[in-house]
Design an enzyme around this catalytic site. Structure first.
Site, PDB file in Angstrom:
ATOM      1  N   TYR A  67     -20.052 -18.603  14.545  1.00  0.00           N
ATOM      2  CA  TYR A  67     -20.995 -18.721  13.420  1.00  0.00           C
ATOM      3  C   TYR A  67     -20.394 -19.583  12.306  1.00  0.00           C
ATOM      4  CZ  TYR A  67     -24.158 -16.995   9.702  1.00  0.00           C
ATOM      5  OH  TYR A  67     -25.073 -16.885   8.680  1.00  0.00           O
ATOM      6  N   GLU A  94     -17.765 -21.683  12.180  1.00  0.00           N
ATOM      7  CA  GLU A  94     -17.470 -23.082  12.504  1.00  0.00           C
ATOM      8  C   GLU A  94     -18.757 -23.835  12.861  1.00  0.00           C
ATOM      9  OE1 GLU A  94     -14.874 -24.588  11.800  1.00  0.00           O
ATOM     10  OE2 GLU A  94     -13.277 -23.109  11.754  1.00  0.00           O
ATOM     11  N   LYS A 152     -21.636 -23.321  11.462  1.00  0.00           N
ATOM     12  CA  LYS A 152     -22.266 -23.637  10.169  1.00  0.00           C
ATOM     13  C   LYS A 152     -21.483 -24.716   9.424  1.00  0.00           C
ATOM     14  CE  LYS A 152     -25.805 -20.712   9.773  1.00  0.00           C
ATOM     15  NZ  LYS A 152     -27.171 -21.104   9.412  1.00  0.00           N
ATOM     16  N   VAL A 208     -24.849  -4.529   7.059  1.00  0.00           N
ATOM     17  CA  VAL A 208     -24.453  -3.319   6.352  1.00  0.00           C
ATOM     18  C   VAL A 208     -25.607  -2.647   5.597  1.00  0.00           C
ATOM     19  CG1 VAL A 208     -23.591  -4.473   4.239  1.00  0.00           C
ATOM     20  CG2 VAL A 208     -22.598  -2.306   4.993  1.00  0.00           C
ATOM     21  N   GLY A 262     -13.420   0.659   3.523  1.00  0.00           N
ATOM     22  CA  GLY A 262     -14.572   0.488   2.631  1.00  0.00           C
ATOM     23  C   GLY A 262     -14.222  -0.162   1.304  1.00  0.00           C
ATOM     24  N   GLN A 276     -13.422  -3.325   1.114  1.00  0.00           N
ATOM     25  CA  GLN A 276     -13.861  -4.731   1.156  1.00  0.00           C
ATOM     26  C   GLN A 276     -15.144  -4.878   0.326  1.00  0.00           C
ATOM     27  OE1 GLN A 276     -14.190  -2.549   3.659  1.00  0.00           O
ATOM     28  NE2 GLN A 276     -15.651  -3.170   5.218  1.00  0.00           N
ATOM     29  N   THR A 277     -15.319  -6.067  -0.258  1.00  0.00           N
ATOM     30  CA  THR A 277     -16.470  -6.257  -1.155  1.00  0.00           C
ATOM     31  C   THR A 277     -17.451  -7.291  -0.600  1.00  0.00           C
ATOM     32  OG1 THR A 277     -15.470  -8.070  -2.425  1.00  0.00           O
ATOM     33  CG2 THR A 277     -14.991  -5.797  -3.161  1.00  0.00           C
TER      34      THR A 277
HETATM   35  P1  NAD Z   1     -32.593 -13.651  11.135  1.00  0.00           P
HETATM   36  O1  NAD Z   1     -31.739 -13.380  12.322  1.00  0.00           O
HETATM   37  O2  NAD Z   1     -33.501 -12.591  10.649  1.00  0.00           O
HETATM   38  O3  NAD Z   1     -33.444 -14.966  11.337  1.00  0.00           O
HETATM   39  C1  NAD Z   1     -33.037 -16.048  12.129  1.00  0.00           C
HETATM   40  C2  NAD Z   1     -34.244 -16.572  12.887  1.00  0.00           C
HETATM   41  O4  NAD Z   1     -33.860 -17.700  13.674  1.00  0.00           O
HETATM   42  C3  NAD Z   1     -34.834 -15.524  13.857  1.00  0.00           C
HETATM   43  O5  NAD Z   1     -36.227 -15.471  13.700  1.00  0.00           O
HETATM   44  C4  NAD Z   1     -34.420 -16.050  15.229  1.00  0.00           C
HETATM   45  O6  NAD Z   1     -35.300 -15.630  16.258  1.00  0.00           O
HETATM   46  C5  NAD Z   1     -34.420 -17.548  14.984  1.00  0.00           C
HETATM   47  N1  NAD Z   1     -33.570 -18.293  15.920  1.00  0.00           N
HETATM   48  C6  NAD Z   1     -32.301 -17.999  16.309  1.00  0.00           C
HETATM   49  N2  NAD Z   1     -31.862 -18.942  17.164  1.00  0.00           N
HETATM   50  C7  NAD Z   1     -32.870 -19.836  17.328  1.00  0.00           C
HETATM   51  C8  NAD Z   1     -33.030 -21.013  18.110  1.00  0.00           C
HETATM   52  N3  NAD Z   1     -32.046 -21.470  18.888  1.00  0.00           N
HETATM   53  N4  NAD Z   1     -34.216 -21.666  18.046  1.00  0.00           N
HETATM   54  C9  NAD Z   1     -35.223 -21.213  17.270  1.00  0.00           C
HETATM   55  N5  NAD Z   1     -35.129 -20.105  16.507  1.00  0.00           N
HETATM   56  C10 NAD Z   1     -33.971 -19.423  16.542  1.00  0.00           C
HETATM   57  O7  NAD Z   1     -31.568 -14.089   9.948  1.00  0.00           O
HETATM   58  P2  NAD Z   1     -31.855 -14.395   8.401  1.00  0.00           P
HETATM   59  O8  NAD Z   1     -31.086 -13.404   7.609  1.00  0.00           O
HETATM   60  O9  NAD Z   1     -33.294 -14.591   8.137  1.00  0.00           O
HETATM   61  O10 NAD Z   1     -31.089 -15.783   8.237  1.00  0.00           O
HETATM   62  C11 NAD Z   1     -31.792 -17.008   8.199  1.00  0.00           C
HETATM   63  C12 NAD Z   1     -30.795 -18.144   7.974  1.00  0.00           C
HETATM   64  O11 NAD Z   1     -30.076 -17.939   6.756  1.00  0.00           O
HETATM   65  C13 NAD Z   1     -29.746 -18.259   9.077  1.00  0.00           C
HETATM   66  O12 NAD Z   1     -29.508 -19.616   9.333  1.00  0.00           O
HETATM   67  C14 NAD Z   1     -28.525 -17.620   8.476  1.00  0.00           C
HETATM   68  O13 NAD Z   1     -27.336 -18.148   9.003  1.00  0.00           O
HETATM   69  C15 NAD Z   1     -28.682 -17.961   6.991  1.00  0.00           C
HETATM   70  N6  NAD Z   1     -27.981 -16.978   6.145  1.00  0.00           N
HETATM   71  C16 NAD Z   1     -28.502 -15.736   5.946  1.00  0.00           C
HETATM   72  C17 NAD Z   1     -27.803 -14.815   5.171  1.00  0.00           C
HETATM   73  C18 NAD Z   1     -28.345 -13.440   4.890  1.00  0.00           C
HETATM   74  O14 NAD Z   1     -27.657 -12.654   4.227  1.00  0.00           O
HETATM   75  N7  NAD Z   1     -29.529 -13.084   5.297  1.00  0.00           N
HETATM   76  C19 NAD Z   1     -26.575 -15.168   4.613  1.00  0.00           C
HETATM   77  C20 NAD Z   1     -26.070 -16.444   4.870  1.00  0.00           C
HETATM   78  C21 NAD Z   1     -26.793 -17.343   5.620  1.00  0.00           C
HETATM   79  N1  UDP Z   2     -20.026  -2.848   7.529  1.00  0.00           N
HETATM   80  C1  UDP Z   2     -19.751  -1.473   7.546  1.00  0.00           C
HETATM   81  N2  UDP Z   2     -20.557  -0.670   8.285  1.00  0.00           N
HETATM   82  C2  UDP Z   2     -21.625  -1.138   8.992  1.00  0.00           C
HETATM   83  C3  UDP Z   2     -21.910  -2.526   8.969  1.00  0.00           C
HETATM   84  C4  UDP Z   2     -21.070  -3.353   8.238  1.00  0.00           C
HETATM   85  O1  UDP Z   2     -18.808  -1.002   6.904  1.00  0.00           O
HETATM   86  O2  UDP Z   2     -22.310  -0.311   9.619  1.00  0.00           O
HETATM   87  C5  UDP Z   2     -19.175  -3.732   6.710  1.00  0.00           C
HETATM   88  C6  UDP Z   2     -18.626  -4.941   7.460  1.00  0.00           C
HETATM   89  O3  UDP Z   2     -17.419  -4.606   8.124  1.00  0.00           O
HETATM   90  C7  UDP Z   2     -18.415  -5.916   6.312  1.00  0.00           C
HETATM   91  C8  UDP Z   2     -19.538  -5.575   5.327  1.00  0.00           C
HETATM   92  O4  UDP Z   2     -19.968  -4.259   5.675  1.00  0.00           O
HETATM   93  O5  UDP Z   2     -17.171  -5.687   5.687  1.00  0.00           O
HETATM   94  C9  UDP Z   2     -20.732  -6.517   5.392  1.00  0.00           C
HETATM   95  O6  UDP Z   2     -21.123  -6.622   6.752  1.00  0.00           O
HETATM   96  P1  UDP Z   2     -22.395  -7.456   7.256  1.00  0.00           P
HETATM   97  O7  UDP Z   2     -22.340  -7.422   8.737  1.00  0.00           O
HETATM   98  O8  UDP Z   2     -23.618  -6.960   6.589  1.00  0.00           O
HETATM   99  O9  UDP Z   2     -22.184  -8.939   6.704  1.00  0.00           O
HETATM  100  P2  UDP Z   2     -20.962  -9.968   6.652  1.00  0.00           P
HETATM  101  O10 UDP Z   2     -19.695  -9.306   7.113  1.00  0.00           O
HETATM  102  O11 UDP Z   2     -21.382 -11.082   7.549  1.00  0.00           O
HETATM  103  O12 UDP Z   2     -20.904 -10.334   5.221  1.00  0.00           O
END
Ligand code: NAD
Ligand code: UDP
Length: 311
Positions: free
Chosen positions: A145, A147, A149, A187, A207, A209-210
């Site tokens: 994810y 790399e 991105k 989370v 727990g 981590q922030t």
């Molecule tokens: P999500 O998993 O709910 O949505 C992703 C969508 O992309 C899904 O509908 C999935 O079916 C579709 N998808 C996956 N692979 C695909 C492919 N090869 N072709 C077509 N569609 C595909 O996730 P989200 O939280 O809505 O995230 C949306 C975007 O924002 C992502 O690119 C994610 O990396 C980025 N992002 C989200 C967060 C967050 O906290 N929600 C944080 C950082 C970045």
């Molecule tokens: N996490 C947790 N319990 C869970 C799911 C996640 O303690 O059931 C922790 C996870 O290890 C991380 C933080 O919550 O430290 C945020 O996790 P999430 O998967 O939501 O997002 P990301 O790590 O990608 O920021």
């Protein structure tokens, strides 16, 4: 003027909110999704709009449509989902970016990339400004994810320099709200669903981590402002809520707001799990006049109401 806008990943959590907002503003929206983590229920209410169109398509294959703007969101975002098929995750970010940038180049469309705070990895600089280059493992379980991105950002800037494509790169920090998949393993969804069901709250590590959590409405506002930002402003720009909480604080807040009797249980911290994360949003404030408005407690109340209705 009505624009024709492509949203990839439009049936996902963020994509579904974005499609609704763009339709509400009078645009025509094409939602492309392969439904890997997306859900038709997220876009059910939009289907009756004659200016909304859904295409089942995987962005790792070329797409031929005519559009004015592209929001490239397709990619699973939750660690268990993106680690389920890591090769496909990298392909989605990298090949998906090449295909969507090629489409933008042909159509002369403006294109926004949903990048992520994960490009900073497990950060040694805190909070993270856009100038921080990151501390990312190339070989760990999050690398598919992170790399992927990072390479997508590189492709965006090379299409900008080499082909003059009009790009906007947004680094999204942890976002939550309605339409999140209740079982996607992130989370906020995990803790709320566990609290509502009276199950143990699964804390990974101790727990301490922030993370900094942004409510979805604030995030979508930032995304639209970035797409409409001044010519030549490419980003990357952080969009997130600087309010930083430990996972213990998050669990306690959710237990309090749900009135749950759930107990916290501790499990091992996954490999490469970042210990701290907080956006520096100075650039978003200056360039976009944007900052989040919704505090964690208020946003959690909306999210809890949503999860109650779907589980
Ligand atoms: P999500 O998993 O709910 O949505 C992703 C969508 O992309 C899904 O509908 C999935 O079916 C579709 N998808 C996956 N692979 C695909 C492919 N090869 N072709 C077509 N569609 C595909 O996730 P989200 O939280 O809505 O995230 C949306 C975007 O924002 C992502 O690119 C994610 O990396 C980025 N992002 C989200 C967060 C967050 O906290 N929600 C944080 C950082 C970045
Ligand atoms: N996490 C947790 N319990 C869970 C799911 C996640 O303690 O059931 C922790 C996870 O290890 C991380 C933080 O919550 O430290 C945020 O996790 P999430 O998967 O939501 O997002 P990301 O790590 O990608 O920021």
């Amino acid at each position: 003027m009505k624009k024709r806008i492509l949203v990839t990943g439009g049936a996902g959590f963020l994509g579904s909110h974005l499609c609704k907002r763009l339709l509400d503003e009078g645009n025509e929206v094409i939602c492309v999704d392969n439904f890997f983590t997306g859900d038709k229920k997220n876009i059910e209410a939009l289907i009756s709009n004659p200016y909304f169109e859904v295409i089942r398509h995987d962005v790792t294959f070329p797409l031929y449509v005519e559009v004015d703007e592209i929001y490239n969101l397709a990619c699973p975002a939750s660690p268990p989902h993106y680690q389920f098929d890591p090769v496909q995750t990298t392909k989605t970010s990298v090949v998906g970016a090449i295909n969507m940038l090629g489409l933008a180049k042909r159509c002369k469309a403006k294109i926004l990339q949903a990048s992520t705070s994960e490009v900073y990895g497990d950060p040694e600089v805190h909070p993270q400004p856009e100038s921080y280059k990151g501390s990312v493992s190339t070989t760990g379980i999050r690398a598919c994810y992170d790399e992927g991105k990072r390479c997508a950002e590189t492709l965006f800037f090379d299409y900008y320099r080499q082909h003059g494509v009009d790009i906007k790169v947004m680094r999204i920090f942890n976002t939550y709200g309605p339409n999140m998949n209740p079982y996607d393993g992130r989370v906020v969804s995990n803790f709320i669903v566990q609290a509502l069901k009276g199950e143990d709250i699964t804390m990974y590590g101790d727990g301490s981590q922030t993370r900094s959590f942004c409510y979805v409405d604030d995030l979508i506002e930032g995304m639209i402002r970035l797409m409409n930002s001044r010519d030549g402003f490419t980003g990357p720009v952080n969009i997130g809520n600087p309010g930083e909480f430990t996972m213990i604080e998050l669990a306690e807040k959710i237990i309090e707001l749900t009135g749950s009797k759930s107990k916290i249980t501790f499990q091992p911290l996954p490999q490469d799990d970042p210990l701290q994360r907080q956006p520096d949003i100075t650039l978003a404030k200056k360039e976009l006049g944007w900052e989040p408005r919704i505090k964690l407690e208020e946003g959690l109340k909306h999210a809890i109401a949503y999860f109650k209705s779907v589980i």
